[in-house]
Scaffold this active site. Structure first.
Site, short mmCIF file in Angstrom:
data_model
loop_
_atom_site.label_atom_id
_atom_site.label_comp_id
_atom_site.label_asym_id
_atom_site.label_seq_id
_atom_site.Cartn_x
_atom_site.Cartn_y
_atom_site.Cartn_z
N ASP A 10 3.39 -1.59 -3.16
CA ASP A 10 2.48 -2.44 -2.41
C ASP A 10 1.12 -2.33 -3.12
OD1 ASP A 10 1.40 -3.76 0.04
OD2 ASP A 10 0.36 -1.84 0.21
N ASP A 12 -2.53 -3.53 -1.74
CA ASP A 12 -3.64 -3.18 -0.85
C ASP A 12 -3.28 -1.94 -0.02
OD1 ASP A 12 -6.04 -3.93 0.88
OD2 ASP A 12 -4.43 -4.07 2.34
#
Ligand code: B16
Ligand code: MG
Length: 213
Positions: A10, A12
């Site tokens: 991922d 952020d």
């Protein structure tokens, strides 16, 4: 312990701290329109798309908003957010992230990003990590954001690997849901570290170099 061939990160909240910029931009917008918004509500925005994030914030609004008004609000927030992103430099890459990516790649793992963010190309360019990955799947290429597994399935497809051969690293409840729904194993960091569904709990991204041979 590891039979993984690929690792999907991922963006952020995992590779960088842009989650704080999202919070600041949403907070400024919410204050402007007089809707209560705090860090507790903000936790629900992790991993979900821009428009879905706005819908969550507007749950506390005292009036309804038209689709055109919502589109304008989302654009306003995104412009504020991109103002923060524009000031980022490679120095904003958290300590140990670049080294961890390089070490894992040198060990033969194929690396990808799986992010809901449409700003992924700008963020990776500002942080100088474009070449650290074999593939990127982001919010510009999907129709359903996390908790739907679409972005991770696309990342695995781009890596030419099966979900069962990939570890997903996530900071969000929605992201862990997406990983599990797609048939991936999940590692949790930050807000997702204590999620009971994750197989590995990370204090720092560099913990991966001890976990993965
Ligand atoms: P944008 P991730 C997600 O990124 C963020 O966690 C979430 O807060 C944001 O709403 C979403 O991207 C969309 O971002 O407005 O830049 O398209 O955690 O999936 O890397
Ligand atoms: Mg995240």
């Amino acid at each position: 312990m590891s039979g993984y061939k690929g690792i999907i990160f991922d963006l952020d909240g995992v590779l960088c701290h842009t989650d704080e910029y999202h919070y600041l931009a949403w907070k400024a917008l919410a204050d402007k329109i007089g809707v209560p918004f705090d860090r507790q509500v903000n936790e629900r925005l992790r991993g979900v798309s821009r428009m879905e994030s706005l819908d969550i914030i507007l749950e506390r609004a005292t009036r309804s908003y038209t689709d055109a008004e919502k589109a304008a609000l989302a654009t306003e927030k995104n412009e504020m957010y991109r103002g923060f992103l524009a000031k980022m430099t490679p120095d904003d890459l958290p300590t140990g992230v670049g080294e961890t990516l390089a070490t894992l790649r040198a060990r033969g793992y194929r690396l990808a990003i799986g992010s809901s963010s449409r700003n992924t190309p700008l963020i990776t360019e500002r942080l100088g990590i474009v070449s650290a990955f074999d593939a990127v799947a982001d919010g510009n290429e999907i129709t359903h954001s996390k908790p739907d597994p679409e972005v991770f399935l696309l990342a695995a497809e781009k890596l030419r690997l099966a979900p069962a051969d990939c570890l997903v690293v996530e900071d969000a409840e929605s992201g862990v849901s997406a990983a599990i729904a797609g048939g991936f194993t999940a590692a949790g960091i930050g807000s997702a570290k204590d999620d009971p569904r994750v197989t590995y709990r990370l204090d720092a991204l560099s913990d991966l170099t001890a976990l993965l041979p």
